[in-house]
Motif scaffolding. Structure first.
Motif, PDB file in Angstrom:
ATOM      1  N   ARG A 162       0.833  -1.206   0.000  1.00 51.52           N
ATOM      2  CA  ARG A 162       0.000   0.000   0.000  1.00 51.52           C
ATOM      3  C   ARG A 162       0.872   1.264   0.000  1.00 51.52           C
ATOM      4  NH1 ARG A 162      -5.267   0.429   1.372  1.00 51.52           N
ATOM      5  NH2 ARG A 162      -6.466  -1.465   1.790  1.00 51.52           N
ATOM      6  N   LYS A 163       1.885   1.275   0.854  1.00 52.27           N
ATOM      7  CA  LYS A 163       2.763   2.438   0.953  1.00 52.27           C
ATOM      8  C   LYS A 163       3.524   2.662  -0.346  1.00 52.27           C
ATOM      9  CE  LYS A 163       6.482   4.403   3.778  1.00 52.27           C
ATOM     10  NZ  LYS A 163       7.379   4.193   4.947  1.00 52.27           N
ATOM     11  N   LEU A 164       4.021   1.576  -0.936  1.00 54.78           N
ATOM     12  CA  LEU A 164       4.779   1.678  -2.182  1.00 54.78           C
ATOM     13  C   LEU A 164       3.928   2.269  -3.300  1.00 54.78           C
ATOM     14  CD1 LEU A 164       7.340   1.004  -3.857  1.00 54.78           C
ATOM     15  CD2 LEU A 164       6.318  -1.238  -4.288  1.00 54.78           C
ATOM     16  N   LEU A 165       2.683   1.827  -3.391  1.00 49.47           N
ATOM     17  CA  LEU A 165       1.790   2.277  -4.463  1.00 49.47           C
ATOM     18  C   LEU A 165       1.013   3.535  -4.097  1.00 49.47           C
ATOM     19  CD1 LEU A 165       0.311  -1.162  -5.618  1.00 49.47           C
ATOM     20  CD2 LEU A 165       2.372   0.007  -6.427  1.00 49.47           C
ATOM     21  N   LYS A 166       1.161   3.979  -2.860  1.00 55.56           N
ATOM     22  CA  LYS A 166       0.457   5.176  -2.366  1.00 55.56           C
ATOM     23  C   LYS A 166      -1.053   5.026  -2.534  1.00 55.56           C
ATOM     24  CE  LYS A 166       4.402   8.185  -3.352  1.00 55.56           C
ATOM     25  NZ  LYS A 166       4.901   9.387  -4.088  1.00 55.56           N
ATOM     26  N   LEU A 167      -1.571   3.890  -2.047  1.00 52.09           N
ATOM     27  CA  LEU A 167      -2.991   3.602  -2.191  1.00 52.09           C
ATOM     28  C   LEU A 167      -3.808   4.302  -1.115  1.00 52.09           C
ATOM     29  CD1 LEU A 167      -2.909  -0.247  -2.928  1.00 52.09           C
ATOM     30  CD2 LEU A 167      -2.924   1.655  -4.567  1.00 52.09           C
ATOM     31  N   SER A 168      -4.997   4.725  -1.503  1.00 51.28           N
ATOM     32  CA  SER A 168      -5.929   5.301  -0.540  1.00 51.28           C
ATOM     33  C   SER A 168      -6.632   4.170   0.208  1.00 51.28           C
ATOM     34  CB  SER A 168      -6.958   6.169  -1.256  1.00 51.28           C
ATOM     35  OG  SER A 168      -7.864   5.356  -1.984  1.00 51.28           O
ATOM     36  N   ASP A 169      -7.442   4.538   1.188  1.00 52.72           N
ATOM     37  CA  ASP A 169      -8.180   3.530   1.952  1.00 52.72           C
ATOM     38  C   ASP A 169      -9.235   2.833   1.093  1.00 52.72           C
ATOM     39  OD1 ASP A 169      -6.730   4.108   4.206  1.00 52.72           O
ATOM     40  OD2 ASP A 169      -8.209   5.492   5.041  1.00 52.72           O
ATOM     41  N   ASP A 170      -9.558   3.417  -0.067  1.00 52.40           N
ATOM     42  CA  ASP A 170     -10.581   2.853  -0.940  1.00 52.40           C
ATOM     43  C   ASP A 170     -10.000   1.949  -2.023  1.00 52.40           C
ATOM     44  OD1 ASP A 170     -12.819   4.092   0.269  1.00 52.40           O
ATOM     45  OD2 ASP A 170     -12.294   5.979  -0.699  1.00 52.40           O
ATOM     46  N   ALA A 171      -8.712   1.638  -1.910  1.00 50.43           N
ATOM     47  CA  ALA A 171      -8.062   0.735  -2.859  1.00 50.43           C
ATOM     48  C   ALA A 171      -7.219  -0.254  -2.069  1.00 50.43           C
ATOM     49  CB  ALA A 171      -7.184   1.522  -3.831  1.00 50.43           C
ATOM     50  N   PHE A 172      -7.212  -1.502  -2.501  1.00 50.76           N
ATOM     51  CA  PHE A 172      -6.458  -2.511  -1.760  1.00 50.76           C
ATOM     52  C   PHE A 172      -5.921  -3.561  -2.726  1.00 50.76           C
ATOM     53  CE2 PHE A 172     -10.950  -3.425  -1.770  1.00 50.76           C
ATOM     54  CZ  PHE A 172     -11.055  -4.779  -2.057  1.00 50.76           C
ATOM     55  N   PRO A 173      -4.695  -4.031  -2.487  1.00 53.96           N
ATOM     56  CA  PRO A 173      -4.091  -5.023  -3.387  1.00 53.96           C
ATOM     57  C   PRO A 173      -4.777  -6.377  -3.279  1.00 53.96           C
ATOM     58  CG  PRO A 173      -2.663  -4.614  -1.506  1.00 53.96           C
ATOM     59  CD  PRO A 173      -3.778  -3.628  -1.399  1.00 53.96           C
ATOM     60  N   ILE A 174      -4.984  -7.004  -4.420  1.00 52.66           N
ATOM     61  CA  ILE A 174      -5.572  -8.345  -4.493  1.00 52.66           C
ATOM     62  C   ILE A 174      -4.477  -9.397  -4.566  1.00 52.66           C
ATOM     63  CG2 ILE A 174      -6.972  -9.909  -5.892  1.00 52.66           C
ATOM     64  CD1 ILE A 174      -8.573  -7.837  -4.431  1.00 52.66           C
ATOM     65  N   MET A 175      -3.500  -9.159  -5.424  1.00 51.25           N
ATOM     66  CA  MET A 175      -2.370 -10.075  -5.536  1.00 51.25           C
ATOM     67  C   MET A 175      -1.251  -9.407  -6.317  1.00 51.25           C
ATOM     68  SD  MET A 175      -3.813 -12.899  -8.265  1.00 51.25           S
ATOM     69  CE  MET A 175      -5.342 -13.131  -7.345  1.00 51.25           C
ATOM     70  N   VAL A 176      -0.053  -9.935  -6.135  1.00 56.36           N
ATOM     71  CA  VAL A 176       1.106  -9.528  -6.926  1.00 56.36           C
ATOM     72  C   VAL A 176       1.387 -10.651  -7.914  1.00 56.36           C
ATOM     73  CG1 VAL A 176       3.529  -8.850  -6.901  1.00 56.36           C
ATOM     74  CG2 VAL A 176       2.041  -8.224  -4.983  1.00 56.36           C
ATOM     75  N   ILE A 177       1.547 -10.290  -9.166  1.00 59.74           N
ATOM     76  CA  ILE A 177       1.761 -11.292 -10.211  1.00 59.74           C
ATOM     77  C   ILE A 177       3.154 -11.119 -10.799  1.00 59.74           C
ATOM     78  CG2 ILE A 177       0.988 -12.149 -12.461  1.00 59.74           C
ATOM     79  CD1 ILE A 177      -1.826 -11.165 -11.716  1.00 59.74           C
ATOM     80  N   GLY A 178       3.974 -12.153 -10.633  1.00 58.55           N
ATOM     81  CA  GLY A 178       5.278 -12.176 -11.262  1.00 58.55           C
ATOM     82  C   GLY A 178       5.159 -12.856 -12.614  1.00 58.55           C
ATOM     83  N   ALA A 179       5.847 -12.318 -13.620  1.00 57.43           N
ATOM     84  CA  ALA A 179       5.745 -12.878 -14.975  1.00 57.43           C
ATOM     85  C   ALA A 179       7.121 -12.954 -15.618  1.00 57.43           C
ATOM     86  CB  ALA A 179       4.808 -12.031 -15.840  1.00 57.43           C
ATOM     87  N   GLY A 180       7.303 -13.975 -16.456  1.00 56.01           N
ATOM     88  CA  GLY A 180       8.550 -14.142 -17.176  1.00 56.01           C
ATOM     89  C   GLY A 180       8.576 -15.477 -17.899  1.00 56.01           C
ATOM     90  N   GLU A 181       9.738 -15.825 -18.421  1.00 57.43           N
ATOM     91  CA  GLU A 181       9.904 -17.126 -19.067  1.00 57.43           C
ATOM     92  C   GLU A 181      10.214 -18.171 -18.004  1.00 57.43           C
ATOM     93  OE1 GLU A 181      12.341 -18.697 -22.896  1.00 57.43           O
ATOM     94  OE2 GLU A 181      13.567 -18.094 -21.178  1.00 57.43           O
ATOM     95  N   ARG A 182       9.548 -19.304 -18.066  1.00 57.78           N
ATOM     96  CA  ARG A 182       9.731 -20.384 -17.101  1.00 57.78           C
ATOM     97  C   ARG A 182      11.153 -20.953 -17.167  1.00 57.78           C
ATOM     98  NH1 ARG A 182       5.563 -25.442 -17.182  1.00 57.78           N
ATOM     99  NH2 ARG A 182       4.206 -23.636 -17.544  1.00 57.78           N
ATOM    100  N   ALA A 183      11.822 -20.993 -16.020  1.00 58.62           N
ATOM    101  CA  ALA A 183      13.121 -21.653 -15.952  1.00 58.62           C
ATOM    102  C   ALA A 183      12.919 -23.167 -15.999  1.00 58.62           C
ATOM    103  CB  ALA A 183      13.839 -21.260 -14.661  1.00 58.62           C
ATOM    104  N   ASP A 184      13.977 -23.897 -16.356  1.00 53.35           N
ATOM    105  CA  ASP A 184      13.858 -25.357 -16.453  1.00 53.35           C
ATOM    106  C   ASP A 184      13.400 -25.971 -15.134  1.00 53.35           C
ATOM    107  OD1 ASP A 184      14.632 -25.289 -19.082  1.00 53.35           O
ATOM    108  OD2 ASP A 184      16.732 -25.773 -18.680  1.00 53.35           O
ATOM    109  N   ASP A 185      13.836 -25.372 -14.028  1.00 53.81           N
ATOM    110  CA  ASP A 185      13.425 -25.873 -12.715  1.00 53.81           C
ATOM    111  C   ASP A 185      12.443 -24.898 -12.037  1.00 53.81           C
ATOM    112  OD1 ASP A 185      15.311 -23.879 -12.461  1.00 53.81           O
ATOM    113  OD2 ASP A 185      16.345 -24.786 -10.748  1.00 53.81           O
ATOM    114  N   GLY A 186      11.646 -24.215 -12.879  1.00 52.55           N
ATOM    115  CA  GLY A 186      10.745 -23.198 -12.354  1.00 52.55           C
ATOM    116  C   GLY A 186       9.485 -23.726 -11.714  1.00 52.55           C
TER     117      GLY A 186
END
Length: 259
Positions: free
Chosen positions: A218-242
């Motif tokens: 919340r602090k990083l994104l400077k969110l108001s009380d009327d906004a809240f994070p649902i999830m963080v999504i990491g994206a990229g190419e799958r490693a062989d052992d990913g």
């Protein structure tokens, strides 16, 4: 913005002209199944960057997700700045999926734009005329979703619905602040699903992370009380052992019920 010059296909149904948008042909269920079945929570990514056009296309497909009353109660924050990205990795508890992701995207649900977007729906209605019932619906939505101070309006509306529901079926909520937040979260989660499937269709993978320090996000994104994070999504190419282990799914009978 809508254009009065736009032409719409219509078809006659029961003597009336109705908007006509036929279902597209040639869609492959087999390819869609391949996307769904190959979608995994990838915990480790390679250094291969995601092309901007791919990232943009995936975000655009996320924004096409179904949503309650078309109000689109979501924001997507693509964290690009190295310093902010490092802080987000820390907020995600240093998970490998966050550390190695080429892109980190935070999906945020919002409950503060119901009134604004209800008016926007009327203003930007895609047909030349806004049906009377549609106009009235969007004019009432801000009142229906307003819980009031200390949920005071919510309690009155809930009591009225309980009485009216004895006579005819009625929608029961959302009434309280927490119920309105749940309403927004459900639509935002649907958009997240669109996003991860879009990445998979482009040959990239994702990890949908709920393990994070919400206060720091919340602090990083400077969110108001009327906004809240649902999830963080990491994206990229799958490693062989990913992918760390085979997928586990319980018996179908536990979840699918015919009544």
């Amino acid at each position: 913005m809508k254009s009065t010059e736009q032409k719409f296909k219509t078809i006659e149904v029961d003597g009336k002209q109705r908007y006509y948008e036929p279902a597209p042909k040639g869609i492959s269920a087999a390819n869609f199944r391949k996307v769904v079945e190959s979608r995994r929570s990838v915990r480790k990514f390679t250094d291969k960057p995601i092309p901007k056009e791919v990232l943009d296309d995936c975000l655009d497909m996320a924004l096409l997700a179904p949503c309650s009353s078309g109000l689109q109660p979501w924001d997507f924050y693509v964290v690009k700045t190295p310093a902010k990205k490092a802080k987000l990795v820390t907020a995600c508890l240093g998970q490998l999926a966050a550390k190695t992701a080429q892109e980190l995207i935070v999906c945020v649900a919002r409950v503060d734009r119901v009134s604004e977007f209800s008016k926007k729906m009327i203003k930007e209605w895609p047909m030349p005329e806004v049906p009377t019932l549609v106009r009235r619906y969007y004019q009432l939505i801000p009142y229906n979703y307003a819980p009031g101070p200390l949920n005071s309006f919510a309690m009155m509306k809930k009591a009225a619905s309980n009485v009216g529901g004895l006579i005819a079926p009625l929608p029961r909520g959302p009434y309280t602040r927490s119920e309105v937040e749940l309403w927004a979260a459900k639509s935002a989660a649907l958009a997240c699903e669109n996003l991860v499937l879009a990445f998979r269709a482009h040959g990239f993978d994702t990890c949908m992370m709920e393990g994070y320090d919400e206060a720091r996000v919340r602090k990083l994104l400077k969110l108001s009380d009327d906004a809240f994070p649902i999830m963080v999504i990491g994206a990229g190419e799958r490693a062989d052992d990913g992918v760390f282990w085979p997928q586990i799914r319980f018996e179908r009978e536990l979840f699918v019920h015919e009544i």
